[in-house]
Design a protein around this motif. Sequence first.
Motif, PDB file in Angstrom:
ATOM      1  N   GLN A   1       0.648  -1.066  -0.126  1.00 34.78           N
ATOM      2  CA  GLN A   1       0.073  -0.157   0.112  1.00 34.78           C
ATOM      3  C   GLN A   1       0.953   1.156  -0.239  1.00 34.78           C
ATOM      4  O   GLN A   1       0.396   2.350  -0.415  1.00 34.78           O
ATOM      5  CB  GLN A   1      -0.933   0.132   1.144  1.00 34.78           C
ATOM      6  CG  GLN A   1      -1.973  -1.117   1.078  1.00 34.78           C
ATOM      7  CD  GLN A   1      -2.749  -1.154   2.233  1.00 34.78           C
ATOM      8  OE1 GLN A   1      -2.552  -0.416   3.386  1.00 34.78           O
ATOM      9  NE2 GLN A   1      -3.778  -2.204   2.718  1.00 34.78           N
ATOM     10  N   LYS A   2       2.224   1.201   0.688  1.00 29.52           N
ATOM     11  CA  LYS A   2       3.049   2.335   0.591  1.00 29.52           C
ATOM     12  C   LYS A   2       4.494   2.079  -0.382  1.00 29.52           C
ATOM     13  O   LYS A   2       4.810   3.016  -0.756  1.00 29.52           O
ATOM     14  CB  LYS A   2       3.227   2.621   2.010  1.00 29.52           C
ATOM     15  CG  LYS A   2       2.006   3.147   3.069  1.00 29.52           C
ATOM     16  CD  LYS A   2       2.668   3.570   4.108  1.00 29.52           C
ATOM     17  CE  LYS A   2       1.415   3.886   5.042  1.00 29.52           C
ATOM     18  NZ  LYS A   2       1.859   4.754   6.448  1.00 29.52           N
ATOM     19  N   PHE A   3       4.747   0.975  -0.537  1.00 26.39           N
ATOM     20  CA  PHE A   3       5.864   0.467  -1.209  1.00 26.39           C
ATOM     21  C   PHE A   3       5.485  -0.756  -2.193  1.00 26.39           C
ATOM     22  O   PHE A   3       5.318  -1.731  -1.995  1.00 26.39           O
ATOM     23  CB  PHE A   3       6.888  -0.031  -0.170  1.00 26.39           C
ATOM     24  CG  PHE A   3       8.130  -0.397  -0.779  1.00 26.39           C
ATOM     25  CD1 PHE A   3       9.192   0.796  -1.420  1.00 26.39           C
ATOM     26  CD2 PHE A   3       8.670  -1.582  -1.156  1.00 26.39           C
ATOM     27  CE1 PHE A   3      10.268   0.460  -1.772  1.00 26.39           C
ATOM     28  CE2 PHE A   3      10.066  -1.808  -1.434  1.00 26.39           C
ATOM     29  CZ  PHE A   3      10.948  -0.530  -1.973  1.00 26.39           C
ATOM     30  N   ARG A   4       5.176   0.009  -3.236  1.00 26.84           N
ATOM     31  CA  ARG A   4       4.728  -0.863  -4.297  1.00 26.84           C
ATOM     32  C   ARG A   4       5.790  -1.792  -4.854  1.00 26.84           C
ATOM     33  O   ARG A   4       5.218  -3.030  -5.715  1.00 26.84           O
ATOM     34  CB  ARG A   4       4.016  -0.244  -5.538  1.00 26.84           C
ATOM     35  CG  ARG A   4       2.888   0.980  -5.207  1.00 26.84           C
ATOM     36  CD  ARG A   4       2.466   1.466  -6.395  1.00 26.84           C
ATOM     37  NE  ARG A   4       1.379   2.440  -6.151  1.00 26.84           N
ATOM     38  CZ  ARG A   4      -0.086   1.927  -5.912  1.00 26.84           C
ATOM     39  NH1 ARG A   4      -0.290   0.603  -6.097  1.00 26.84           N
ATOM     40  NH2 ARG A   4      -0.998   2.846  -5.515  1.00 26.84           N
ATOM     41  N   ALA A   5       6.859  -1.540  -4.769  1.00 26.83           N
ATOM     42  CA  ALA A   5       7.898  -2.621  -5.204  1.00 26.83           C
ATOM     43  C   ALA A   5       8.211  -3.658  -4.407  1.00 26.83           C
ATOM     44  O   ALA A   5       9.394  -4.287  -4.429  1.00 26.83           O
ATOM     45  CB  ALA A   5       9.208  -1.781  -5.664  1.00 26.83           C
ATOM     46  N   ALA A   6       7.477  -3.729  -3.209  1.00 30.04           N
ATOM     47  CA  ALA A   6       7.557  -4.899  -2.247  1.00 30.04           C
ATOM     48  C   ALA A   6       7.809  -6.246  -2.627  1.00 30.04           C
ATOM     49  O   ALA A   6       6.863  -6.560  -3.611  1.00 30.04           O
ATOM     50  CB  ALA A   6       6.464  -4.684  -0.985  1.00 30.04           C
ATOM     51  N   ASP A   7       8.778  -6.753  -2.319  1.00 30.80           N
ATOM     52  CA  ASP A   7       8.965  -8.296  -2.497  1.00 30.80           C
ATOM     53  C   ASP A   7       9.326  -9.049  -1.535  1.00 30.80           C
ATOM     54  O   ASP A   7      10.605  -9.076  -1.007  1.00 30.80           O
ATOM     55  CB  ASP A   7       9.720  -8.461  -3.678  1.00 30.80           C
ATOM     56  CG  ASP A   7      10.110  -9.975  -4.385  1.00 30.80           C
ATOM     57  OD1 ASP A   7       9.354 -10.823  -4.012  1.00 30.80           O
ATOM     58  OD2 ASP A   7      10.842 -10.100  -5.424  1.00 30.80           O
ATOM     59  N   ARG A   8       8.604  -9.742  -0.885  1.00 31.44           N
ATOM     60  CA  ARG A   8       8.969 -10.772   0.353  1.00 31.44           C
ATOM     61  C   ARG A   8      10.285 -11.441   0.096  1.00 31.44           C
ATOM     62  O   ARG A   8      10.744 -12.060   1.080  1.00 31.44           O
ATOM     63  CB  ARG A   8       7.812 -11.307   0.902  1.00 31.44           C
ATOM     64  CG  ARG A   8       7.370 -12.507  -0.023  1.00 31.44           C
ATOM     65  CD  ARG A   8       5.938 -13.139   0.680  1.00 31.44           C
ATOM     66  NE  ARG A   8       5.576 -14.177  -0.597  1.00 31.44           N
ATOM     67  CZ  ARG A   8       4.602 -15.010  -0.131  1.00 31.44           C
ATOM     68  NH1 ARG A   8       4.413 -15.193   1.233  1.00 31.44           N
ATOM     69  NH2 ARG A   8       4.165 -15.886  -0.920  1.00 31.44           N
ATOM     70  N   SER A   9      10.339 -11.904  -1.127  1.00 29.79           N
ATOM     71  CA  SER A   9      11.647 -12.903  -1.317  1.00 29.79           C
ATOM     72  C   SER A   9      12.852 -12.279  -1.154  1.00 29.79           C
ATOM     73  O   SER A   9      13.878 -12.925  -0.994  1.00 29.79           O
ATOM     74  CB  SER A   9      11.379 -13.496  -2.778  1.00 29.79           C
ATOM     75  OG  SER A   9      11.577 -12.296  -3.764  1.00 29.79           O
ATOM     76  N   LYS A  10      12.971 -10.834  -1.209  1.00 31.35           N
ATOM     77  CA  LYS A  10      13.931 -10.154  -0.970  1.00 31.35           C
ATOM     78  C   LYS A  10      14.549  -9.705   0.524  1.00 31.35           C
ATOM     79  O   LYS A  10      15.360  -8.974   0.979  1.00 31.35           O
ATOM     80  CB  LYS A  10      14.197  -8.898  -1.739  1.00 31.35           C
ATOM     81  CG  LYS A  10      14.131  -9.160  -3.083  1.00 31.35           C
ATOM     82  CD  LYS A  10      14.076  -7.788  -3.894  1.00 31.35           C
ATOM     83  CE  LYS A  10      14.145  -8.102  -5.525  1.00 31.35           C
ATOM     84  NZ  LYS A  10      14.147  -6.899  -6.273  1.00 31.35           N
ATOM     85  N   VAL A  11      13.429 -10.347   1.557  1.00 37.25           N
ATOM     86  CA  VAL A  11      13.444 -10.064   2.964  1.00 37.25           C
ATOM     87  C   VAL A  11      14.107 -11.090   3.656  1.00 37.25           C
ATOM     88  O   VAL A  11      13.807 -12.457   3.478  1.00 37.25           O
ATOM     89  CB  VAL A  11      11.966  -9.897   3.390  1.00 37.25           C
ATOM     90  CG1 VAL A  11      12.203  -9.389   4.823  1.00 37.25           C
ATOM     91  CG2 VAL A  11      11.457  -8.449   2.742  1.00 37.25           C
ATOM     92  N   ALA A  12      15.131 -10.725   4.592  1.00 42.21           N
ATOM     93  CA  ALA A  12      15.696 -11.789   5.500  1.00 42.21           C
ATOM     94  C   ALA A  12      15.411 -11.454   6.824  1.00 42.21           C
ATOM     95  O   ALA A  12      15.726 -10.096   7.142  1.00 42.21           O
ATOM     96  CB  ALA A  12      17.175 -11.935   5.068  1.00 42.21           C
ATOM     97  N   VAL A  13      14.941 -12.049   7.786  1.00 41.82           N
ATOM     98  CA  VAL A  13      14.932 -11.719   9.234  1.00 41.82           C
ATOM     99  C   VAL A  13      15.615 -12.663   9.941  1.00 41.82           C
ATOM    100  O   VAL A  13      15.799 -13.894   9.932  1.00 41.82           O
ATOM    101  CB  VAL A  13      13.378 -11.761   9.304  1.00 41.82           C
ATOM    102  CG1 VAL A  13      12.988 -11.323  10.845  1.00 41.82           C
ATOM    103  CG2 VAL A  13      12.484 -11.133   8.546  1.00 41.82           C
TER     104      VAL A  13
END
Length: 581
Positions: free
Chosen positions: A90-102
């Motif tokens: 909704q605020k960051f249209r280029a979001a891609d959860r595959s690029k997230v590491a926690v």
Amino acid sequence: MAADQDAQGRLTGVARRHLKLVCSLAAVATVAGVAGGLLLPASAKATATVLISPLDGNPYSTNGRGDDLTNLQSEAALVQADAVEQVVRQKFRAADRSKVAVTVPPNTQVLLITYTGSSATSARDGAQAFANGYLTYRQQRAQSVLNDRSAKLREQEKKVQQELSTTTKRLATSSVTQKSFLRQRITAYNNQLGVIDEQNNDIAATPVNAGTVITPAQPPTGSLTTRAAVFGGVGLAVGLFAGLLIALALERSDRRLRDARTVQRLGVPVLSTVSSSGGLVLVTAPKSRAGEAYRRLRAAVVASVQERPVTLLVTSATPAASATLTSSNLAVALAHAGSATIMVDASFSETSPSALFGLGQSKGLSDVLMRGTDPTQLLVNADSQLRLLPRGPGAGAAAERFSGPRMRETVRLLRDKAEYILINAPSVHDANAQALCTLADAVLIVVTLGQTTRADIEQAYTEAERAGAIVIGTVVEEPRSRRAGSRDGSARPPASRRGDHASGASGPQREPDYSPGTAVAPRRSRPVPPGAPTPPASGNTSTTATSPDWSRFSGEDGAQQQQPENTSDSTETAVHKAIEA
């Protein structure tokens, strides 16, 4: 320690011999790395740190319990859930959860949310968006739980109110006994309503704090130049390593001999290490290191073969190669030591010893073998106490008669004229050279580094020993590229084809200190094939050299009567004329 140094020396030698290959691969890999750093899509990482607040109670209070702590592994998985990604988009249209590491640091209530973007800005925005989106979703989920509980309390309150109203109406029409029971029910309903009201007040007063971003995401540092430099350095290291591996593989598949120590490791005695170029260095540069190498060779030959006269065959272990340069310099060295020496040119390479000594074309060995000319009448003064029997015209055809009676008679006659008879022969791999081995007392094999293989030298030894000759050792010829050029002032005779070894300038050489004659087998008699004529005598039985009869070289036996006019100069005249010219 010695083994490590030897291994390091071998690796250095391999790198030096394949320097162009190693440098080329390193350069290509470096350029590829720099290009990759500049052209490939860049990636950057940014991290936001989130502190998780427990939603049910406060476990850090004095009344809190350890089991109230939030399960951070579940929360870490929640960051990459579809629901969180929808909130983030909704605020960051280029979001891609595959690029997230926690990641979860041990013993903390902290989440490290890292996002990998195509640039520093996108990495920062992605990490911050997922951190805020996760907290928003977590707060929405907590608020939804409270709302559900509040709705259930309202439904319960409505039911209690209905029951209370019904009971109150029944109280007005009931008997005395029923009224007591109904009043108790009314009191219980009122108590329930009080409890429900308190629970509603608690829910309304419960704060919803999902957590806090304690460290906002920051764009990573670094520039395109730094990235290109890193990629280029990695490419350089990979290129050097790959180049060395390929060079080692090529070296293992290459059977050519590269240094004198390798020759010695084969069990072959090395009498001296000389240059494969430089001409007659004992005449043009006698004080040079190249000249010293030939004097060392002379000492080794004298120590190895002590009976006089002796017939020494000098041949090359390399197929189609020539030992002319080594033969000529060894003949000069023996002559300078005061030993009467005759050199027989039995080779047929492009450049002959006559050219090295500056002598013109004349009759020679071919006339002896083809026409029966007396060899003693064809001897030419080449240097002090050194006579040369040239090859003569048609040497290739005359080589077919090396195993014939005229060749054996020639060797027998020349043995009466000198202490040393040096036969400059073709490569021992040639069948005609193998025939000459049956006439020699000893054989000296020339090994050319970078050309001679292990199989070549093994075959050379086999052929020489099969003919019944004694191999006194080898002479190692180093190529000109391994020397210092013409710093010793050597002359530069005309260049010749491969195997002639008579072109270029001689330079200082790195001589190993080999003790001459230490690995030489004793002289032994040679077997005579059935039906073959008896070979000439192998020399005097005494090991003490006798003084030669110099009258044999003075013309009393008519040795010079048939010599050409341009070769009638005595002793060193021809050589000095050639040098002055």
